[in-house]
Design a protein around this motif. Sequence first.
Motif, PDB file in Angstrom:
ATOM      1  N   TYR A   1     -39.291 -26.387  39.065  1.00 20.99           N
ATOM      2  CA  TYR A   1     -39.248 -25.491  40.219  1.00 20.99           C
ATOM      3  C   TYR A   1     -38.436 -26.077  41.370  1.00 20.99           C
ATOM      4  O   TYR A   1     -37.902 -25.343  42.196  1.00 20.99           O
ATOM      5  CB  TYR A   1     -40.670 -25.195  40.711  1.00 20.99           C
ATOM      6  CG  TYR A   1     -41.429 -24.247  39.812  1.00 20.99           C
ATOM      7  CD1 TYR A   1     -41.303 -22.869  39.957  1.00 20.99           C
ATOM      8  CD2 TYR A   1     -42.271 -24.730  38.816  1.00 20.99           C
ATOM      9  CE1 TYR A   1     -41.990 -21.996  39.137  1.00 20.99           C
ATOM     10  CE2 TYR A   1     -42.967 -23.855  37.982  1.00 20.99           C
ATOM     11  CZ  TYR A   1     -42.827 -22.500  38.150  1.00 20.99           C
ATOM     12  OH  TYR A   1     -43.505 -21.629  37.328  1.00 20.99           O
TER      13      TYR A   1
ATOM     14  N   GLU B   1     -43.504 -27.388  36.153  1.00 21.14           N
ATOM     15  CA  GLU B   1     -44.633 -26.656  35.600  1.00 21.14           C
ATOM     16  C   GLU B   1     -45.590 -27.640  34.929  1.00 21.14           C
ATOM     17  O   GLU B   1     -45.179 -28.556  34.218  1.00 21.14           O
ATOM     18  CB  GLU B   1     -44.104 -25.668  34.557  1.00 21.14           C
ATOM     19  CG  GLU B   1     -45.149 -24.921  33.775  1.00 21.14           C
ATOM     20  CD  GLU B   1     -44.548 -24.113  32.640  1.00 21.14           C
ATOM     21  OE1 GLU B   1     -45.253 -23.227  32.123  1.00 21.14           O
ATOM     22  OE2 GLU B   1     -43.379 -24.357  32.261  1.00 21.14           O
TER      23      GLU B   1
ATOM     24  N   HIS C   1     -37.683 -19.372  44.340  1.00 16.78           N
ATOM     25  CA  HIS C   1     -37.859 -18.712  43.042  1.00 16.78           C
ATOM     26  C   HIS C   1     -38.317 -17.264  43.182  1.00 16.78           C
ATOM     27  O   HIS C   1     -39.282 -16.958  43.882  1.00 16.78           O
ATOM     28  CB  HIS C   1     -38.855 -19.509  42.182  1.00 16.78           C
ATOM     29  CG  HIS C   1     -38.332 -20.864  41.812  1.00 16.78           C
ATOM     30  ND1 HIS C   1     -37.491 -21.066  40.754  1.00 16.78           N
ATOM     31  CD2 HIS C   1     -38.499 -22.072  42.402  1.00 16.78           C
ATOM     32  CE1 HIS C   1     -37.161 -22.354  40.688  1.00 16.78           C
ATOM     33  NE2 HIS C   1     -37.763 -22.978  41.677  1.00 16.78           N
ATOM     34  N   GLU C   2     -37.610 -16.405  42.462  1.00 17.75           N
ATOM     35  CA  GLU C   2     -37.867 -14.965  42.509  1.00 17.75           C
ATOM     36  C   GLU C   2     -39.294 -14.634  42.062  1.00 17.75           C
ATOM     37  O   GLU C   2     -39.887 -13.655  42.538  1.00 17.75           O
ATOM     38  CB  GLU C   2     -36.854 -14.255  41.596  1.00 17.75           C
ATOM     39  CG  GLU C   2     -36.806 -12.749  41.759  1.00 17.75           C
ATOM     40  CD  GLU C   2     -36.322 -12.328  43.143  1.00 17.75           C
ATOM     41  OE1 GLU C   2     -36.849 -11.314  43.644  1.00 17.75           O
ATOM     42  OE2 GLU C   2     -35.446 -13.017  43.709  1.00 17.75           O
ATOM     43  N   CYS C   3     -39.840 -15.466  41.164  1.00 18.78           N
ATOM     44  CA  CYS C   3     -41.182 -15.185  40.631  1.00 18.78           C
ATOM     45  C   CYS C   3     -42.267 -15.238  41.711  1.00 18.78           C
ATOM     46  O   CYS C   3     -43.380 -14.743  41.504  1.00 18.78           O
ATOM     47  CB  CYS C   3     -41.531 -16.142  39.494  1.00 18.78           C
ATOM     48  SG  CYS C   3     -41.576 -17.886  39.970  1.00 18.78           S
TER      49      CYS C   3
END
Length: 440
Positions: free
Chosen positions: A122, A143, A20-22
Amino acid sequence: MEAKENFIKTRIVAQVMHNHECFRGLEVVGCTLQIPKHLDGFMSTIYQLTLNLRNKANGEESTVPLLVKVMKGEKRFRTQNLGHVLFPNEINIYANVLPRFDTFLADAGSSLKATEWCPWAYLSTMGQFPEYSEIFETFLVMENVTPKGFRTGPRLDLDEAHLTLMAEIIAQYHACSYALRLQNPAALDELVGKIIPLNFLQDGKVFFESYDMIFRLAAERLFLYVDEFPEELDSEQFKKHINILRTKYGPNQSQLMQQLLERDPIYSVILHGDYNRNNVLFRYADQHTPVEVLMIDFQENRYGSPALDLSFFMYMNMTPELRERFWDELLHRYHQKLIQTLCEVFHCSVTDPRLEPYGEANFLKHFSRFALYGAMVALNFIPTMMSSEEECAEISGYFEQDIHSEGFRRCTLTIGGNVVNRRITAVMRHASKMGYMDVM
């Protein structure tokens, strides 16, 4: 257990961070893993995973609350309860169905996002993981939306506000299947092809072993009660319907349930499959007013009538009194949101010819053919939801140990007493009065 927890804290966490880019530019400086008692399920273990992260550039620290869902039990338990079907099907919803719906909605110019109707996933993966176990496993990392104010609603009985939120979000979810069928039927067929069939009977034999036992005992409990209190059969129609249920299906309730899985070329959708208060989370404006809902637990998803989702939560989570005055209105609210969503996707009016098959009269006619499904499933689960914590713990223990045991049978037939018996009889009385039992 320690080896399994270490696997989650290392390999699974590393995969989440990588995917995940976050999380770019962040590193894990620690994590905690625990199993809160209130998150324990019949067939799954749900870990509460908290990641402690540090920004590599400025040293700023943060925490990310997650939930990790894995299969419970050894091979025999999973086989009895179709874990090899349920858990891969749930992974499929997060890995394929919701993202495909998102792409379709975005391409249509809609502001709706299917992935926002659930907690963010995720990681959704399955396969052989030798460091974790020697058998097939699934991992779903989601989440944890508790810090955002989401929580479970009332234990069983929901009011009009809760029920309306549930009806509207499932209408939007169902609308994606209809829209995809109208716009790109091959894409819908591809998604449906990834769903492992979750049948009650297969090749003439019982397929869902644990549910077969539960359905038989639920029907036996109903029959024992109305035999003792025949005044509960308060109409000739209700007497006739109960007699057909007893004589035609007897100990083989799975045959009836399988009939209700029949596919319809116009109305079948990708279902949630186990849609009731247990499997949604609400966010509240104040202590009592719900303003938002998220769906969770897609393990029993199928391709079938939308009535399977609707009738279950309506029978499960409405009191007999509320059913009398709000049943038709709730179906109307579902249908309004369904049509509104289709109009948004297609940028059309309600009079668009493509929507004609989904008009309210047609929808209600279809619903009546399949609504008995929800009543039958509610018979199984209302007793547990109306019983004490001690009774629930006892029946859960028997369920996990041996569904064929005398202890499980005794609990199923008696848990909650006559208060439960009156409630489940009222469910069937309503289904009879509405004509839903005529399909037998």
